[in-house]
Design a protein around this motif. Sequence first.
Motif, PDB file in Angstrom:
ATOM      1  N   THR A  40       0.834  -1.205   0.000  1.00 19.47           N
ATOM      2  CA  THR A  40       0.000   0.000   0.000  1.00 19.47           C
ATOM      3  C   THR A  40       0.871   1.259   0.000  1.00 19.47           C
ATOM      4  O   THR A  40       2.078   1.211   0.290  1.00 19.47           O
ATOM      5  CB  THR A  40      -0.901   0.042   1.242  1.00 19.47           C
ATOM      6  OG1 THR A  40      -0.068   0.143   2.410  1.00 19.47           O
ATOM      7  CG2 THR A  40      -1.753  -1.219   1.321  1.00 19.47           C
ATOM      8  N   VAL A  41       0.229   2.367  -0.296  1.00 13.11           N
ATOM      9  CA  VAL A  41       0.922   3.656  -0.222  1.00 13.11           C
ATOM     10  C   VAL A  41       1.398   3.906   1.206  1.00 13.11           C
ATOM     11  O   VAL A  41       2.489   4.463   1.421  1.00 13.11           O
ATOM     12  CB  VAL A  41      -0.021   4.787  -0.685  1.00 13.11           C
ATOM     13  CG1 VAL A  41       0.564   6.159  -0.325  1.00 13.11           C
ATOM     14  CG2 VAL A  41      -0.275   4.704  -2.175  1.00 13.11           C
ATOM     15  N   GLU A  42       0.600   3.484   2.182  1.00 12.40           N
ATOM     16  CA  GLU A  42       0.980   3.675   3.583  1.00 12.40           C
ATOM     17  C   GLU A  42       2.299   2.969   3.902  1.00 12.40           C
ATOM     18  O   GLU A  42       3.138   3.502   4.647  1.00 12.40           O
ATOM     19  CB  GLU A  42      -0.119   3.154   4.504  1.00 12.40           C
ATOM     20  CG  GLU A  42      -1.353   4.050   4.592  1.00 12.40           C
ATOM     21  CD  GLU A  42      -2.211   4.014   3.344  1.00 12.40           C
ATOM     22  OE1 GLU A  42      -2.038   3.079   2.518  1.00 12.40           O
ATOM     23  OE2 GLU A  42      -3.059   4.925   3.177  1.00 12.40           O
ATOM     24  N   GLU A  43       2.513   1.792   3.318  1.00 11.15           N
ATOM     25  CA  GLU A  43       3.774   1.080   3.547  1.00 11.15           C
ATOM     26  C   GLU A  43       4.946   1.824   2.917  1.00 11.15           C
ATOM     27  O   GLU A  43       6.047   1.869   3.490  1.00 11.15           O
ATOM     28  CB  GLU A  43       3.680  -0.339   2.988  1.00 11.15           C
ATOM     29  CG  GLU A  43       2.774  -1.256   3.797  1.00 11.15           C
ATOM     30  CD  GLU A  43       2.686  -2.640   3.198  1.00 11.15           C
ATOM     31  OE1 GLU A  43       3.449  -3.525   3.633  1.00 11.15           O
ATOM     32  OE2 GLU A  43       1.868  -2.840   2.281  1.00 11.15           O
ATOM     33  N   VAL A  44       4.713   2.393   1.764  1.00  8.85           N
ATOM     34  CA  VAL A  44       5.763   3.213   1.141  1.00  8.85           C
ATOM     35  C   VAL A  44       6.115   4.381   2.053  1.00  8.85           C
ATOM     36  O   VAL A  44       7.293   4.679   2.287  1.00  8.85           O
ATOM     37  CB  VAL A  44       5.302   3.743  -0.237  1.00  8.85           C
ATOM     38  CG1 VAL A  44       6.344   4.700  -0.812  1.00  8.85           C
ATOM     39  CG2 VAL A  44       5.045   2.603  -1.204  1.00  8.85           C
ATOM     40  N   CYS A  45       5.088   5.021   2.589  1.00  8.38           N
ATOM     41  CA  CYS A  45       5.302   6.180   3.460  1.00  8.38           C
ATOM     42  C   CYS A  45       6.075   5.785   4.717  1.00  8.38           C
ATOM     43  O   CYS A  45       6.985   6.509   5.151  1.00  8.38           O
ATOM     44  CB  CYS A  45       3.962   6.806   3.848  1.00  8.38           C
ATOM     45  SG  CYS A  45       3.056   7.525   2.461  1.00  8.38           S
ATOM     46  N   ASP A  46       5.727   4.646   5.304  1.00  4.14           N
ATOM     47  CA  ASP A  46       6.415   4.201   6.520  1.00  4.14           C
ATOM     48  C   ASP A  46       7.896   3.957   6.254  1.00  4.14           C
ATOM     49  O   ASP A  46       8.768   4.393   7.030  1.00  4.14           O
ATOM     50  CB  ASP A  46       5.769   2.917   7.055  1.00  4.14           C
ATOM     51  CG  ASP A  46       4.389   3.167   7.646  1.00  4.14           C
ATOM     52  OD1 ASP A  46       4.085   4.345   7.947  1.00  4.14           O
ATOM     53  OD2 ASP A  46       3.619   2.204   7.799  1.00  4.14           O
ATOM     54  N   ARG A  53       0.368  12.561   3.110  1.00 10.46           N
ATOM     55  CA  ARG A  53       0.205  13.842   2.419  1.00 10.46           C
ATOM     56  C   ARG A  53       1.448  14.183   1.612  1.00 10.46           C
ATOM     57  O   ARG A  53       1.349  14.660   0.473  1.00 10.46           O
ATOM     58  CB  ARG A  53      -0.078  14.938   3.439  1.00 10.46           C
ATOM     59  CG  ARG A  53      -0.244  16.325   2.826  1.00 10.46           C
ATOM     60  CD  ARG A  53      -0.560  17.350   3.887  1.00 10.46           C
ATOM     61  NE  ARG A  53      -0.694  18.682   3.323  1.00 10.46           N
ATOM     62  CZ  ARG A  53      -0.955  19.778   4.020  1.00 10.46           C
ATOM     63  NH1 ARG A  53      -1.139  19.689   5.335  1.00 10.46           N
ATOM     64  NH2 ARG A  53      -1.064  20.949   3.428  1.00 10.46           N
ATOM     65  N   THR A  54       2.616  13.941   2.202  1.00  6.70           N
ATOM     66  CA  THR A  54       3.857  14.220   1.486  1.00  6.70           C
ATOM     67  C   THR A  54       3.965  13.364   0.233  1.00  6.70           C
ATOM     68  O   THR A  54       4.374  13.840  -0.838  1.00  6.70           O
ATOM     69  CB  THR A  54       5.079  13.969   2.393  1.00  6.70           C
ATOM     70  OG1 THR A  54       5.020  14.865   3.507  1.00  6.70           O
ATOM     71  CG2 THR A  54       6.382  14.179   1.637  1.00  6.70           C
ATOM     72  N   PHE A  55       3.601  12.077   0.359  1.00  5.02           N
ATOM     73  CA  PHE A  55       3.642  11.188  -0.805  1.00  5.02           C
ATOM     74  C   PHE A  55       2.853  11.796  -1.962  1.00  5.02           C
ATOM     75  O   PHE A  55       3.357  11.901  -3.092  1.00  5.02           O
ATOM     76  CB  PHE A  55       3.070   9.812  -0.450  1.00  5.02           C
ATOM     77  CG  PHE A  55       3.034   8.856  -1.614  1.00  5.02           C
ATOM     78  CD1 PHE A  55       4.047   7.947  -1.810  1.00  5.02           C
ATOM     79  CD2 PHE A  55       1.959   8.865  -2.524  1.00  5.02           C
ATOM     80  CE1 PHE A  55       4.018   7.064  -2.889  1.00  5.02           C
ATOM     81  CE2 PHE A  55       1.928   7.995  -3.602  1.00  5.02           C
ATOM     82  CZ  PHE A  55       2.957   7.093  -3.780  1.00  5.02           C
ATOM     83  N   PHE A  56       1.607  12.205  -1.684  1.00  5.12           N
ATOM     84  CA  PHE A  56       0.751  12.703  -2.768  1.00  5.12           C
ATOM     85  C   PHE A  56       1.123  14.120  -3.203  1.00  5.12           C
ATOM     86  O   PHE A  56       0.670  14.577  -4.258  1.00  5.12           O
ATOM     87  CB  PHE A  56      -0.724  12.604  -2.360  1.00  5.12           C
ATOM     88  CG  PHE A  56      -1.224  11.193  -2.353  1.00  5.12           C
ATOM     89  CD1 PHE A  56      -1.384  10.495  -3.538  1.00  5.12           C
ATOM     90  CD2 PHE A  56      -1.502  10.541  -1.156  1.00  5.12           C
ATOM     91  CE1 PHE A  56      -1.829   9.184  -3.548  1.00  5.12           C
ATOM     92  CE2 PHE A  56      -1.958   9.235  -1.153  1.00  5.12           C
ATOM     93  CZ  PHE A  56      -2.122   8.547  -2.345  1.00  5.12           C
ATOM     94  N   ASN A  57       1.935  14.800  -2.427  1.00  2.00           N
ATOM     95  CA  ASN A  57       2.483  16.074  -2.892  1.00  2.00           C
ATOM     96  C   ASN A  57       3.510  15.850  -4.006  1.00  2.00           C
ATOM     97  O   ASN A  57       3.730  16.719  -4.851  1.00  2.00           O
ATOM     98  CB  ASN A  57       3.160  16.822  -1.743  1.00  2.00           C
ATOM     99  CG  ASN A  57       2.154  17.542  -0.866  1.00  2.00           C
ATOM    100  OD1 ASN A  57       1.015  17.793  -1.276  1.00  2.00           O
ATOM    101  ND2 ASN A  57       2.561  17.870   0.350  1.00  2.00           N
ATOM    102  N   TYR A  58       4.126  14.666  -3.978  1.00  4.10           N
ATOM    103  CA  TYR A  58       5.166  14.354  -4.962  1.00  4.10           C
ATOM    104  C   TYR A  58       4.646  13.498  -6.111  1.00  4.10           C
ATOM    105  O   TYR A  58       5.043  13.694  -7.266  1.00  4.10           O
ATOM    106  CB  TYR A  58       6.330  13.635  -4.277  1.00  4.10           C
ATOM    107  CG  TYR A  58       7.209  14.539  -3.456  1.00  4.10           C
ATOM    108  CD1 TYR A  58       8.219  15.281  -4.050  1.00  4.10           C
ATOM    109  CD2 TYR A  58       7.017  14.669  -2.078  1.00  4.10           C
ATOM    110  CE1 TYR A  58       9.025  16.121  -3.299  1.00  4.10           C
ATOM    111  CE2 TYR A  58       7.809  15.502  -1.319  1.00  4.10           C
ATOM    112  CZ  TYR A  58       8.818  16.233  -1.932  1.00  4.10           C
ATOM    113  OH  TYR A  58       9.608  17.071  -1.185  1.00  4.10           O
TER     114      TYR A  58
END
Length: 219
Positions: A40-46, A53-58
């Motif tokens: 998931t995106v959450e795992e990428v973020c972790d 929010r930072t992920f989707f800013n990029y």
Amino acid sequence: MTDSALIDGGLRERKRAATRGAITAVARNLTAERGFNGYTVEEVCDLAEISRRTFFNYFPTKEDAILGHMADEVPAGIFDDFVAAGASSPSGQISERLFQDLIQLSLKLSEHLSGSEEETRQLIGVIKKEPQLILRIIGATEEREAEFARVLARREGVPPDHPVVTMAVTLLGSISRKTSMVYFSDGNTRPFRELLLENISAARQLFTQPYQEPVEGTR
């Protein structure tokens, strides 16, 4: 703009590039290990130590994170130098040094490639695991080629759809892709620069052969 502002701006952009690179590296690693739908995106973020929010800013999607950011693939100022090299040629005329400068530009870009070789090999591995990403890569490639056409047109003072601009983008893009396929193939030991120059020389040999336009209605 003051020197301090320029330094601060450059530092911010380097930090942004570092964050983008970290996100892309994590996304590619996870895709290679688990497949596109295996995380998931959450795992990428972790793993990247950022917020959602930072992920989707990029990056708007996981696919975009895997492919990376186009601006990070080109050394800063390389296109500015290319455009400046054509300043002495009259606007609206194809400069006599265009072909030579295009080769030099290709070599500079290939030098950057050697510095990100592991990332490129990683992306190739991801594509083999998730071939549906090829369609996204084709779209990204078309965007890159359109941007390069605008750069080339600005340098020569001609429209982006000028025949020479169009052919330069098409031919150099094809040569670069063919070179990359050979360079990253299993068992290759030849440097990218050598392969690139060989392919450019082969294309030049072909297109400098005598040519007569066929007469209409004949074979």
